[in-house]
Every structure is written in structure tokens, then in C-alpha cells.
Write an enzyme that holds these catalytic residues in place. Structure first.
Site, mmCIF file in Angstrom:
data_model
loop_
_atom_site.group_PDB
_atom_site.id
_atom_site.type_symbol
_atom_site.label_atom_id
_atom_site.label_comp_id
_atom_site.label_asym_id
_atom_site.label_seq_id
_atom_site.Cartn_x
_atom_site.Cartn_y
_atom_site.Cartn_z
ATOM 1 N N ARG A 138 0.830 -1.222 0.000
ATOM 2 C CA ARG A 138 0.000 0.000 0.000
ATOM 3 C C ARG A 138 0.859 1.265 0.000
ATOM 4 O O ARG A 138 0.445 2.315 -0.478
ATOM 5 C CB ARG A 138 -1.005 -0.023 1.167
ATOM 6 C CG ARG A 138 -1.938 1.175 1.174
ATOM 7 C CD ARG A 138 -3.276 0.955 1.883
ATOM 8 N NE ARG A 138 -3.251 0.015 2.973
ATOM 9 C CZ ARG A 138 -2.746 0.254 4.176
ATOM 10 N NH1 ARG A 138 -2.228 1.440 4.466
ATOM 11 N NH2 ARG A 138 -2.747 -0.687 5.105
ATOM 12 N N TYR A 141 -16.169 14.990 -17.096
ATOM 13 C CA TYR A 141 -16.537 13.575 -17.001
ATOM 14 C C TYR A 141 -17.647 13.414 -15.963
ATOM 15 O O TYR A 141 -17.536 13.938 -14.854
ATOM 16 C CB TYR A 141 -15.289 12.779 -16.606
ATOM 17 C CG TYR A 141 -15.553 11.312 -16.452
ATOM 18 C CD1 TYR A 141 -15.820 10.529 -17.571
ATOM 19 C CD2 TYR A 141 -15.534 10.704 -15.213
ATOM 20 C CE1 TYR A 141 -16.073 9.181 -17.433
ATOM 21 C CE2 TYR A 141 -15.779 9.358 -15.076
ATOM 22 C CZ TYR A 141 -16.055 8.596 -16.198
ATOM 23 O OH TYR A 141 -16.306 7.266 -16.058
ATOM 24 N N ASP A 162 -7.492 17.354 -16.582
ATOM 25 C CA ASP A 162 -7.705 15.934 -16.894
ATOM 26 C C ASP A 162 -7.299 15.751 -18.356
ATOM 27 O O ASP A 162 -7.980 16.234 -19.260
ATOM 28 C CB ASP A 162 -9.188 15.606 -16.653
ATOM 29 C CG ASP A 162 -9.542 14.149 -16.935
ATOM 30 O OD1 ASP A 162 -8.775 13.477 -17.655
ATOM 31 O OD2 ASP A 162 -10.595 13.706 -16.443
ATOM 32 N N LYS A 212 -7.991 4.321 -20.073
ATOM 33 C CA LYS A 212 -8.302 4.700 -21.448
ATOM 34 C C LYS A 212 -7.044 4.559 -22.317
ATOM 35 O O LYS A 212 -6.561 3.460 -22.469
ATOM 36 C CB LYS A 212 -8.879 6.114 -21.464
ATOM 37 C CG LYS A 212 -9.944 6.349 -20.366
ATOM 38 C CD LYS A 212 -11.194 5.512 -20.517
ATOM 39 C CE LYS A 212 -12.131 5.572 -19.330
ATOM 40 N NZ LYS A 212 -12.545 6.884 -18.889
HETATM 41 C C1 LIG Z 1 -12.983 7.462 -17.719
HETATM 42 C C2 LIG Z 1 -12.641 8.845 -17.367
HETATM 43 C C3 LIG Z 1 -12.408 9.199 -16.033
HETATM 44 C C4 LIG Z 1 -12.581 8.223 -14.894
HETATM 45 O O1 LIG Z 1 -11.606 7.225 -14.907
HETATM 46 P P1 LIG Z 1 -11.833 5.760 -14.267
HETATM 47 O O2 LIG Z 1 -10.545 5.087 -14.524
HETATM 48 O O3 LIG Z 1 -13.003 5.141 -14.982
HETATM 49 O O4 LIG Z 1 -12.125 5.963 -12.815
HETATM 50 C C5 LIG Z 1 -12.024 10.505 -15.776
HETATM 51 N N1 LIG Z 1 -11.900 11.425 -16.754
HETATM 52 C C6 LIG Z 1 -12.122 11.120 -18.044
HETATM 53 C C7 LIG Z 1 -11.979 12.173 -19.077
HETATM 54 C C8 LIG Z 1 -12.504 9.821 -18.396
HETATM 55 O O5 LIG Z 1 -12.764 9.533 -19.673
#
Ligand SMILES: *Cc1c(COP(=O)(O)O)cnc(C)c1O
Length: 377
Positions: free
Chosen positions: A51, A103, A175, A200
């Protein structure tokens, strides 16, 4: 690694040093949850318990800092976990100002959870920098945005918003999930923190979940987030860290192909009579085209479009595709299509006739044939 490399080379080599004990070129995958220490508790190596950190995660974090041009990176169990830890690291009584198109999972965080952590939040339309300036409060600690946005592919001016944040002594958090550092490097434009859903494009194969925060500067913000991760446990599994490292190696090639395919598809959709609007920042009539051209190297693999005839027609198109898969998420090798309003559920701000597409690595001709065929009936 030589010092001055271009990003394509950094992507291949960052965190990929050959294993000193075996000479293995592919990085070892360390699954151990615990690491031997001295009888008095003194560490023998850098590690004690999974952790707190582990060697595979360290390699990934070194790679993440290098590819985003940051000083420190932290890996998390998911993109949302990365964001939650960031918010938990803010001082009680802080305020977060966010762009209204973010998001949907982060919208839920802003609306339902931040106040439990003693942090308030409000939304603005950050395509208008004046509204951002007006939305800042004396206790605003962070401005939060993504660009291009999900699912409308709006484009926000990172450099301009960084100046506004810094004038107010607030951090700019970007982001960068959609663009990835191959197409856009927010820290170079003045952002303080970059967030990724590594689920992603960084992972890139629709088979892992992970998140990351990359900090422009090491120091209090990064240390605080790191302590919270250890204390509350939003850690990434070593296997996922290993797979994400592997995904990063091919990121430059993949993003170029995703972008070329998406541009070809967007241009074709734009001409179709059954399509009311195409949201893709690489189209010259997109309102954010000029900013996107300045701050991105290509326009990415995500697009959305609005189908004439509303909800029924849009869902009909999604039901007639054969190569595209009806599925959520994005950034994998395969092309996905999704009726976003249905997936986001009640309270969704997304138009009912909008379909979002994650353009994969197939032949652009096959993708165009499939989608145009589904629109043509
Ligand atoms: C999918 C996504 C998230 C969240 O990510 P997770 O790995 O599903 O928790 C945040 N921001 C964007 C732009 C995303 O496409």
C-alpha cells in the site's frame, strides 16, 4: 537514458531500465505485498508494504512524470480514485471551480462528495475566461477542467486558464485523459496537476483500470496526495501498473492513428444529411478549432455527433453498426459507439440525439462504411 530525447523516445524508454539483477529487457512484475526489513524495522530497500509502494508502480510513476513533463507522479486504482485523493488533499474550507462539461463521474464527485470532505465546488463555462475570473472566490484552491471535454469535445485554453488560476493563487488541474501527452502537454502550458484515467489511452487495450496524478512540482501537494493514498488505500495493482507501462510504449503510434481515423470519420459524418452536428476539434468549423490547433499536436480519437430526428434515430444508428461495438469507455484498439444520455442516466446533461464514438485502430475505410451504412437507412 540520454538526457535530451523527444517524446516518442521517452515513451519507449521511460521506466524501462533493464533489470539490474537479470538483464531482463521487459520490466519484471513484482507482485509481492511485503518486503523484508531489518529486525528493528529499518528498510533494506525502498519498500515495506504494497500500500506504501512497490517496484513496478515506481517504474510506472517514473514513466508518467517523464511523459507529462512533471516532477512527481502518483498512480491510483482508477481515474476517479486519483481525483478523489486530490480533492481530499485540499485544505478544509477550500473551493473548487470546475468547467461545467466534465466527465460525469467527476460531476457526481463535485455534487455529492466534496462537501463531505469540507470542500465546496461550483461550475462555470470555462470556454469564457471572463466567467472563470468572475467565479473565483477568495478560498478557491483549484480550477478543474478537461480538454477536449467529454462528451461534447469542447476545447479550453489551458495557457490562458493557467494564468487566471495563478493570478488567484489557485492550482490548475487538467484531466488529460482524452488527449494524452502525445497530443497535449498541459504542464508546458502552465498546469500544476495533470490527471489521467489510465483505463483509457495509456492502458490502451480495454483491459485495465488505473488513474494518475502528475504534479508539475514536487512538494506539499504531491506529498499530501501520496500520504492520503497510503492512508486510505486507493492503490493500483502491480499487474495493472505493468500493463499500463506496456501500453505507454506504443502510445505515440496509437494516438497518431486514432487521430487520423477520427479526422477522416468526422469529415465524412459532417457531410451526411442525417447528421446535425459533429463535435470534433479537428473540424475547422468547431468553435475550439484554433485553440486546439495551437495547444494540440493532433485532435485525438474521440468524437461525438448529433443525429437528425432525435433519440429514436440516434439509438437506431447505434443498433445498426456491425464493426463498432456498443460499449462505454474509450481509448482501446477497437472502435466503440455509445448513446451517452442513456448511459449517464437521469440528470444527464447530454443531448438525447448524441452518439459518442471512440475511434479505434481499424481501417478508416471500414469504420466509415460501417457508420455511414448505419446512417443511410
Ligand atoms: C474514464 C474517465 C475518467 C474516470 O476514470 P476511471 O478510470 O473510470 O475511474 C475521468 N476522466 C475522463 C476524461 C474519463 O474519460
Amino acid at each position: 537514458m540520454p538526457k535530451k530525447l523527444k517524446l516518442e523516445s521517452i515513451l519507449v524508454h521511460a521506466g524501462a531500465e533493464t533489470d539490474p539483477t537479470t538483464g531482463a529487457v521487459a520490466p519484471p512484475l513484482h507482485l509481492s505485498t511485503t518486503f523484508e526489513h531489518q529486525p528493528d524495522g529499518e528498510l533494506l530497500n525502498d519498500y515495506i508494504y504494497i500500500r506504501n509502494g512497490n517496484p513496478t508502480q515506481t517504474r510506472l510513476e517514473q514513466a508518467l512524470a517523464a511523459i507529462e513533463g512533471g516532477s512527481t507522479a502518483l498512480a491510483f486504482a482508477s481515474g476517479l480514485a486519483a481525483g478523489a485523493v486530490y480533492f481530499q488533499s485540499l485544505a478544509e474550507g477550500s473551493h473548487v471551480l470546475y468547467h461545467k462539461d466534465i466527465y460525469h463521474g467527476f460531476l457526481t464527485t463535485m455534487k455529492d462528495y466534496l462537501h463531505k470532505w469540507g470542500v465546496s465546488a461550483s461550475a462555470v463555462d470555462a470556454t469564457d475566461p471572463g466567467s472563470v475570473r468572475a467565479g473565483i472566490r477568495p478560498n478557491t484552491a483549484a480550477i478543474w477542467l478537461e480538454t477536449p471535454t467529454n462528451p461534447r469535445l469542447q476545447v479550453l485554453d489551458i495557457a490562458r486558464l493557467a494564468q487566471i488560476s495563478h493570478a488567484a493563487d489557485a492550482r490548475l488541474v487538467v484531466d488529460n485523459t482524452f488527449a494524452t501527452p502525445v497530443l497535449q502537454r498541459p504542464i508546458e502550458k502552465g498546469a500544476d496537476v495533470v490527471l489521467h484515467s489510465m483505463t483509457k489511452y495509456l492502458g490502451g487495450h480495454s483491459d485495465i483500470q488505473g488513474g494518475a496524478l502528475i504534479f508539475a512540482e514536487s512538494g506539499r501537494d504531491a506529498e499530501s496526495a501520496s500520504r492520503i493514498r497510503t492512508a486510505l488505500g486507493a492503490v493500483l495493482s502491480p499487474f495493472n501498473a505493468w500493463l499500463i507501462l506496456r501500453g505507454i510504449r506504443s502510445l505515440a503510434c496509437r494516438m497518431q492513428r486514432h487521430s487520423a481515423n477520427a479526422l477522416a470519420l468526422a469529415r465524412r459524418l459532417e457531410q451526411h444529411p442525417a447528421v446535425e452536428r459533429v463535435h470534433y476539434p479537428g473540424l475547422t468549423r468547431h468553435p475550439g478549432f484554433e485553440i486546439a490547433r495551437d495547444q494540440m499536436d493532433a485532435f485525438g480519437g474521440m468524437l461525438s455527433f448529433e443525429v437528425a430526428g432525435g433519440y429514436e434515430r440516434a439509438v437506431g444508428v447505434a443498433s445498426r453498426v456491425a464493426l463498432f461495438i456498443n460499449a462505454t469507455s474509450l481509448g482501446g484498439t477497437e472502435s466503440l459507439i455509445e448513446h451517452r444520455a442513456s448511459v449517464e442516466g437521469p440528470g444527464s446533461q447530454t443531448p438525447g440525439n448524441l452518439l459518442r464514438v471512440s475511434v479505434g485502430l481499424e481501417s478508416a475505410d471500414d469504420l466509415i462504411d460501417d457508420l455511414i451504412g448505419a446512417l443511410d437507412v
